[in-house]
Design a protein around this motif. Structure first.
Motif, PDB file in Angstrom:
ATOM      1  N   ASP C 254       0.830  -1.208   0.000  1.00 33.87           N
ATOM      2  CA  ASP C 254       0.000   0.000   0.000  1.00 33.87           C
ATOM      3  C   ASP C 254       0.858   1.250   0.000  1.00 33.87           C
ATOM      4  N   ARG C 255       1.927   1.208   0.774  1.00 37.76           N
ATOM      5  CA  ARG C 255       2.796   2.386   0.857  1.00 37.76           C
ATOM      6  C   ARG C 255       4.003   2.269  -0.059  1.00 37.76           C
ATOM      7  N   ASP C 256       4.140   1.130  -0.717  1.00 44.20           N
ATOM      8  CA  ASP C 256       5.294   0.861  -1.551  1.00 44.20           C
ATOM      9  C   ASP C 256       6.592   1.163  -0.805  1.00 44.20           C
ATOM     10  N   GLU C 257       6.748   0.523   0.338  1.00 43.88           N
ATOM     11  CA  GLU C 257       7.986   0.690   1.107  1.00 43.88           C
ATOM     12  C   GLU C 257       8.256  -0.603   1.877  1.00 43.88           C
ATOM     13  N   THR C 258       9.501  -0.763   2.306  1.00 43.35           N
ATOM     14  CA  THR C 258       9.784  -1.885   3.186  1.00 43.35           C
ATOM     15  C   THR C 258       9.969  -1.317   4.585  1.00 43.35           C
ATOM     16  N   ARG C 259       9.564  -2.123   5.567  1.00 40.91           N
ATOM     17  CA  ARG C 259       9.804  -1.671   6.945  1.00 40.91           C
ATOM     18  C   ARG C 259      10.239  -2.845   7.816  1.00 40.91           C
ATOM     19  N   SER C 260      10.935  -2.484   8.875  1.00 43.63           N
ATOM     20  CA  SER C 260      11.485  -3.495   9.768  1.00 43.63           C
ATOM     21  C   SER C 260      10.348  -4.240  10.452  1.00 43.63           C
ATOM     22  N   MET C 261      10.508  -5.575  10.607  1.00 43.40           N
ATOM     23  CA  MET C 261       9.470  -6.340  11.285  1.00 43.40           C
ATOM     24  C   MET C 261       9.781  -6.373  12.766  1.00 43.40           C
ATOM     25  N   ARG C 262       8.941  -5.708  13.524  1.00 51.01           N
ATOM     26  CA  ARG C 262       9.193  -5.629  14.960  1.00 51.01           C
ATOM     27  C   ARG C 262       9.160  -6.997  15.627  1.00 51.01           C
ATOM     28  N   SER C 263       8.257  -7.840  15.124  1.00 48.80           N
ATOM     29  CA  SER C 263       8.105  -9.152  15.766  1.00 48.80           C
ATOM     30  C   SER C 263       9.360 -10.001  15.617  1.00 48.80           C
ATOM     31  N   LYS C 264      10.202  -9.660  14.670  1.00 50.51           N
ATOM     32  CA  LYS C 264      11.402 -10.464  14.459  1.00 50.51           C
ATOM     33  C   LYS C 264      12.620  -9.815  15.103  1.00 50.51           C
ATOM     34  N   GLU C 265      12.372  -8.754  15.869  1.00 49.33           N
ATOM     35  CA  GLU C 265      13.499  -8.021  16.423  1.00 49.33           C
ATOM     36  C   GLU C 265      14.278  -8.833  17.448  1.00 49.33           C
ATOM     37  N   VAL C 266      13.533  -9.565  18.268  1.00 49.68           N
ATOM     38  CA  VAL C 266      14.194 -10.360  19.295  1.00 49.68           C
ATOM     39  C   VAL C 266      15.055 -11.412  18.575  1.00 49.68           C
ATOM     40  N   ALA C 267      16.313 -11.404  18.876  1.00 53.32           N
ATOM     41  CA  ALA C 267      17.220 -12.327  18.187  1.00 53.32           C
ATOM     42  C   ALA C 267      16.756 -13.751  18.456  1.00 53.32           C
ATOM     43  N   ASN C 268      16.564 -14.512  17.408  1.00 60.69           N
ATOM     44  CA  ASN C 268      16.085 -15.869  17.594  1.00 60.69           C
ATOM     45  C   ASN C 268      17.230 -16.859  17.528  1.00 60.69           C
ATOM     46  N   ASP C 269      17.104 -17.872  18.309  1.00 58.98           N
ATOM     47  CA  ASP C 269      18.059 -18.967  18.258  1.00 58.98           C
ATOM     48  C   ASP C 269      17.179 -20.183  17.993  1.00 58.98           C
ATOM     49  N   TYR C 270      17.175 -20.654  16.757  1.00 57.80           N
ATOM     50  CA  TYR C 270      16.182 -21.651  16.348  1.00 57.80           C
ATOM     51  C   TYR C 270      16.439 -23.048  16.893  1.00 57.80           C
ATOM     52  N   ARG C 271      17.626 -23.259  17.446  1.00 56.66           N
ATOM     53  CA  ARG C 271      17.931 -24.541  18.094  1.00 56.66           C
ATOM     54  C   ARG C 271      17.525 -25.738  17.225  1.00 56.66           C
ATOM     55  N   TYR C 272      17.974 -25.732  15.986  1.00 55.23           N
ATOM     56  CA  TYR C 272      17.702 -26.862  15.097  1.00 55.23           C
ATOM     57  C   TYR C 272      18.260 -28.155  15.700  1.00 55.23           C
ATOM     58  N   PHE C 273      17.501 -29.215  15.641  1.00 58.56           N
ATOM     59  CA  PHE C 273      18.036 -30.544  15.957  1.00 58.56           C
ATOM     60  C   PHE C 273      17.138 -31.578  15.284  1.00 58.56           C
ATOM     61  N   PRO C 274      17.653 -32.768  15.042  1.00 58.67           N
ATOM     62  CA  PRO C 274      16.879 -33.761  14.288  1.00 58.67           C
ATOM     63  C   PRO C 274      15.546 -34.067  14.968  1.00 58.67           C
ATOM     64  N   GLU C 275      14.473 -34.012  14.204  1.00 56.55           N
ATOM     65  CA  GLU C 275      13.127 -34.255  14.728  1.00 56.55           C
ATOM     66  C   GLU C 275      13.018 -35.718  15.172  1.00 56.55           C
ATOM     67  N   PRO C 276      12.921 -35.970  16.487  1.00 53.40           N
ATOM     68  CA  PRO C 276      12.937 -37.363  16.940  1.00 53.40           C
ATOM     69  C   PRO C 276      11.643 -38.116  16.649  1.00 53.40           C
ATOM     70  N   ASP C 277      10.590 -37.405  16.256  1.00 62.02           N
ATOM     71  CA  ASP C 277       9.344 -38.086  15.935  1.00 62.02           C
ATOM     72  C   ASP C 277       9.320 -38.608  14.496  1.00 62.02           C
ATOM     73  N   LEU C 278      10.348 -38.267  13.725  1.00 67.54           N
ATOM     74  CA  LEU C 278      10.439 -38.757  12.349  1.00 67.54           C
ATOM     75  C   LEU C 278      11.805 -39.406  12.167  1.00 67.54           C
ATOM     76  N   LEU C 279      11.868 -40.361  11.273  1.00 70.48           N
ATOM     77  CA  LEU C 279      13.126 -41.058  11.005  1.00 70.48           C
ATOM     78  C   LEU C 279      13.700 -40.526   9.692  1.00 70.48           C
ATOM     79  N   PRO C 280      14.963 -40.808   9.414  1.00 70.59           N
ATOM     80  CA  PRO C 280      15.533 -40.356   8.140  1.00 70.59           C
ATOM     81  C   PRO C 280      14.732 -40.911   6.953  1.00 70.59           C
ATOM     82  N   VAL C 281      14.577 -40.076   5.928  1.00 69.97           N
ATOM     83  CA  VAL C 281      13.885 -40.505   4.714  1.00 69.97           C
ATOM     84  C   VAL C 281      14.941 -41.089   3.782  1.00 69.97           C
TER      85      VAL C 281
END
Lengths: 489, 95, 484
Positions: C254-281
């Protein structure tokens, strides 16, 4: 006051088949005993009177028309970690104090179709995190052999309810010893199956790669009967093993002649209570007299199972418990001022101290910069531990030793020091890390308290374990001992 | 390895848990005792060892692409703390 | 200063499975809120994921189509973060071992030149739900119908240097995935969403500048506009001596602009690890061979074949192969009519224009390929003129039946009866003596132009049904008696 019923499942099934009793009579008797005794024991979180009696009436009709299944009409209890349709499933937590699932766990569904009458849900450490049942939102369950002692955990309610004769059998779950340790502390028989043998669907997750449901009852024979109903592939659980269910009861009569029993020297070292050691040594001698041979083996990484487990289990738990956010079910704080407040306060209020501690530890172990040193390292050590078992099984058929280092400890004696509590699990944790089946069976008493003998088998060799335990129970009556409940006036 | 109270607060924030000031010292000390226990792992020579994520060496079984679920909204939302018009409600989310 | 722009794209493609990636819930778009969110999707306690085979097949089809490495072993991981549209508090995704590894993707720029981009990887993951910000007493409503819809996240190398190139890639990608049938490609319904990673660096430099990520840009036009305004924003900051903050931004159309996403401001640490409820495909060579067998002819191959087999120009072949359904339509029409050139002209001209005007896509076209072929056949056998054909097409579009029926009903049959045409010619010559005189007085070189008047009169008198070639021949014979 009603006397406790110490009949086994097999005996109850016989009595029902013969028409000596009815399901309604058994269910009413069980309800009466719960009324009389459970105020002191606190082994049940929820008792489902109406539904149990309704199911019992239906069971009697099936027995009358000859369509009874093996467990038809026998009242049993489920650990409150198994979801039960229309029956509150709290997982021992304030978080789920108000949670009534609209579905049954696969284990519940299968035991229902085998005819069992669900009488209620048993007490447990919150989200199965604990070795004493003291981490329950509903207060600690007590050990029926001594009300000042813990029944063990996390399936303490199931163990206490069976030991006290409230029910003949109950389900449990074992992530690091949660079936075997309370079975040992309460003097009953409990089996932790091979990872993947019993479906985890509808069993509230603690640590997904370690959790396994299993039976808790008086005897190996009863466990075999229950396991036949509980086990089997479930297409709704990706980690469920695709193999046919064995007929465990048929294999109970196997001879122990020539059975090679491995005795891990690490299970008899420092930290093992001498009274417990004496009981276990006597039980092993009994096995020798039945034709088995004893062989000292080494499981060199046993001590490492404690840190490995206490990294892996909390890490998985920390994310398994993220779903409890106050949005779709479960506890939600009053008047959240914003989204963060909703999350933080609902979780803070909903979870108890040990659960929060494990979430924090697990979050840390997975966090950026620490993943390799903790989580990955622990999973590598896990492979070593599994390898140690595999090597041992090249020369022995089963491994035997104590289930726990000591007898049931006094309530409150270890609550202030979580690491001391973790050390209690030394003989049970490595089995879960390796995914092996293991059971605990009553082997005697020390200081008037039951002592459990642990048998560990190779993957999917439940039949061999159950047979070995059954043969022992044919020659001993430790599993027939019942506590004399001293009730407060 | 030991962590400070501030680190524990950061972890608590990641896990959406609150840590009250009066709980912090005891929590920090039990947390550090647990980390001390973990230190034993460092002695194990694990270079090149494949981490073991699952106790069985099995592979994922696949589900046919079939719709098996029907609308269960009423039953599933019966246990929800706050819904309206079939939606779950949360405090305003700001993007 | 003069800058070079460096762009990488992350495309989230919804896969066209019937059921969700980890549950048996339907994926139909537009259902009532939360009626397609079942126990697994809602992360009810004790619920477990089971992987949908079709999502795996589709991902592998994409990998094969771009000649990428197929992960014979791929692993699902948990990506942990809290958000109300993410019921489990983690997204099941693939991190260290994706199902599709590196590949190359060739495509054409609008001017016809070829371009190529590196595909870093493509992995399977689950979509999140939707937050609805209408007024619920100041609260946000959560609809989890979309939660668990299978996504293929396609990550490119930072190989783009212009918005035009990025958009051309996206169009070609859209064409490819709809060809493969692995996505409906419906951008308005969010089936293809794009994150733009953009940085600037001084021209000639080969170190990358700090990038920003512009999230969820959902149309080709918005991608172009978002790139433009983010470029301008970064240029202004750099020209003022400032530095770019690495952050997630949102394009506000609508405004033809980009703006910072406040909700993503908090630095995230996604802590990736293998999903134990699924096995390797695990995919065997045989599994992959089975999937290869299901691959359709892909756009670039089809385009080349159209040029070769039908003698079409590169441009025409490009237009006709851009969409699989259009290409199928063309081939059916060409086959049934026996005239590929006419079929190509009609489809590119009247048919696509009519679809465009009615805002329909080819699968909703009211004129079937065999109907269009019927029309082309009547043009070829001179039953109708090209001009009348347009009227017949219009009538077919309105559902009045096949070409023959319309020609019959409306009496559109071209008049080729020389007797009837001759009398028309006589009449027009008799009625216009001045024009006849003018014609005959004219220099023979100019006569052709003047004859147009008479042709026009006859076509008018015949309501367009006179056979124009015969009219022309008869007129010349009648007006130029001396030359014969």
């Amino acid at each position: 006051m009603s006397v406790t019923d110490s009949r086994s499942l097999t005996e109850l099934a016989q009595a029902l088949a013969n028409g000596d009793t009815s399901s309604v009579a058994l269910t009413e008797a069980a309800l009466t005993r719960i009324d009389a005794l459970d105020g002191a024991l606190n082994s049940f979180i929820t008792v489902d009177r109406e539904s149990a009696l309704r199911d019992a009436t239906a069971a009697d009709a099936r027995i009358a028309d000859g369509s009874a299944a093996p467990l038809t009409g026998i009242p049993i209890a489920h650990k409150d970690i198994f979801c039960t349709r229309g029956l509150r499933t709290s997982c021992g937590s304030r978080m789920l104090d108000n949670f009534t699932p609209p579905y049954d766990a696969t284990v519940v569904e299968r035991l229902r179709s085998a005819g069992a009458v669900v009488i209620g849900k048993t007490n447990m450490d919150e989200f199965a995190m604990g070795s004493s049942n003291e981490n329950s939102f509903y207060g600690p369950c007590k050990n029926p052999w001594d009300l000042n002692r813990v029944p063990g955990g996390s399936s303490g309610g199931s163990a206490a309810a069976v030991a006290a004769g409230l029910v003949a059998a109950a389900t449990g779950t074992d992530t690091g010893g949660s079936i075997r340790q309370p079975a040992a502390f309460c003097g009953i028989t409990g089996l932790k199956p091979t990872y993947g043998l019993v479906s985890r669907l509808g069993m509230i997750a603690y640590a997904s790669s370690l959790d396994q449901g299993g039976p808790m009852a008086r005897s190996a024979e009863d466990c075999a009967l229950l396991l036949e109903a509980m086990a089997g592939h479930d297409p709704r659980d990706s980690t469920s093993a695709q193999r046919p269910v064995a007929n465990y009861r048929e294999q109970l009569a196997q001879s122990l002649d020539g059975l090679r029993i491995g005795i891990p020297k690490e299970y008899f070292g420092e930290g093992l209570d001498s009274g417990v050691a004496a009981v276990i040594e006597a039980a092993l001698k009994e096995y020798e007299s039945m034709g088995a041979t004893l062989h000292e083996i080494s499981l060199p990484r046993t001590a490492l199972s404690i840190p490995a487990y206490y990294v892996i289990a909390p890490a998985e738990a920390s994310t398994n418990l993220s779903r409890y956010d106050g949005v779709r079910y479960g506890h939600r704080c009053d008047n959240p001022k914003d989204l963060e407040d909703l999350y933080t306060r609902s979780r803070e209020e909903g979870f108890g101290a040990e659960v929060q501690r494990r979430i924090l530890v697990g979050t840390y172990a997975l966090s950026s910069g620490y993943y390799d040193a903790y989580y990955k390292k622990a999973q590598q050590v896990r492979r070593f531990i599994a390898g140690d078992f595999a090597s041992a099984f090249e020369s022995v058929d089963v491994i035997a030793g104590p289930t726990t280092p000591g007898i049931a400890f006094a309530l409150g004696s270890k609550t202030s020091d979580p690491t001391a509590m973790y050390l209690e699990d030394i003989y049970t944790l490595s089995v879960n890390l390796a995914g092996l089946p293991a059971m605990s069976l009553p082997a005697g008493f020390s200081q008037g308290m039951p002592v459990g003998l642990q048998l560990i088998g190779q993957h999917f060799e439940e039949a061999r374990l159950l047979g070995a335990a059954h043969q022992f129970q044919q020659r001993s009556d430790w599993h027939r001992q019942t506590p004399k409940l001293e009730l407060p006036a | 390895m030991s962590v400070s109270g501030d680190t524990i607060r950061e972890i608590a924030q990641l896990a959406r848990l609150a840590v009250e000031d009066d709980e912090l010292p005891a929590l920090t000390s039990s947390f550090n005792a647990i980390l001390d226990l973990f230190e034993q792992l460092q002695a194990a020579p694990t270079d090149g060892v494949e981490p073991m994520a699952n106790p069985l060496d099995a592979s994922q079984s696949l589900r046919e692409d079939v719709v098996t679920e029907t609308n269960q909204r009423e039953a599933l939302q019966a246990v929800a703390p706050l819904t309206e018009d079939g939606l779950y409600l949360v405090p305003r989310v700001v993007d | 200063m003069s800058y070079e722009m460096v762009i990488g794209l992350e495309v989230h493609l919804q896969l066209a499975t019937r059921s969700k990636i980890f549950s048996g819930s339907a994926t139909t778009f537009g259902a009532e809120p939360n009626t397609q969110a079942n126990a697994v999707d809602l992360a009810m306690p004790g619920m477990l994921p089971v992987l949908n085979v079709q999502a795996v097949r589709y991902a592998v089809m994409f990998g094969l189509a771009i000649d990428a490495q197929i992960g014979k072993r791929s692993v699902f991981d948990r990506k942990n973060y809290f958000y109300p549209d993410l019921p489990k508090g983690y997204q099941i995704s693939q991190f260290a071992e994706p199902i599709v590894g590196g590949g190359r993707f060739a495509f054409n720029l609008p001017d016809g030149t070829q371009s190529e981009v590196g595909i870093t990887r493509a992995h399977l993951e689950e979509d999140a739900g939707k937050s609805l910000h209408e007024d619920f007493h100041g609260m946000t409503g959560i609809d989890l119908n979309r939660a668990g819809t299978p996504l293929l996240e396609i990550v490119t190398e930072p190989d783009f240097r212009s918005a035009e190139q990025a958009v051309a890639f996206l169009k070609a990608l859209h064409s490819l995935v709809t060809y493969l049938g692995i996505s409906d490609g419906n951008m308005a319904e969010g089936s293809m969403r794009c994150d733009v990673n953009l940085s600037l660096r001084p021209k000639g430099s080969d170190t990358l500048g700090t990038r920003t990520e512009v999230k969820n840009v959902n149309s080709f036009r918005f991608v172009e506009k978002a790139i433009h305004c983010e470029r301008v924003r970064q240029e202004d900051i750099l020209d003022d001596g400032g530095s770019i903050v690495q952050e997630t931004r949102l394009y506000d159309a609508d405004r033809d602009e980009t703006r910072s996403m406040r909700s993503k401001e908090v630095a995230n640490d996604y802590r990736y690890f293998p999903e134990p409820d699924l096995l390797p495909v695990i995919l065997s060579d045989a599994d992959i061979a089975d999937i290869v067998a299901t691959l359709p002819e892909l756009p670039r191959a089809r385009r080349a074949r159209f040029e070769e087999a039908y003698g079409l120009s590169g441009y025409d072949a490009g237009v006709l192969t851009d969409e699989r359904a259009v290409a199928d339509y063309f081939e059916a029409t060409a086959r049934a009519s026996g005239d590929a050139k006419l079929a190509a002209n009609w489809i590119q001209g009247d048919l696509l224009a009519a679809l465009n005007a009615d805002d329909k896509n080819i699968t909703e076209c009211p004129v079937q390929a065999d109907q269009l072929a019927g029309l082309i056949a009547r043009i070829k056998d001179q039953t109708i003129s090209g001009k009348i054909a347009k009227q017949v097409f219009e009538a077919m579009w309105q559902g009045e039946g096949d070409a023959d029926a319309i020609i019959e009903a409306r009496g559109f049959k071209q008049v080729s009866d020389s007797g009837a045409l001759e009398s028309m010619v006589d009449q027009v010559v008799a009625d216009n003596p001045d024009q006849v005189a003018q014609y005959r007085a004219a220099d023979p070189a100019k006569r052709k132009k003047l004859s147009g008047f008479f042709v026009g009169q006859i076509m008018k008198a015949s309501k367009g049904q006179a056979n124009p070639k015969m009219v022309n021949d008869l007129l010349i014979a009648r007006l130029d008696p001396d030359d014969n």
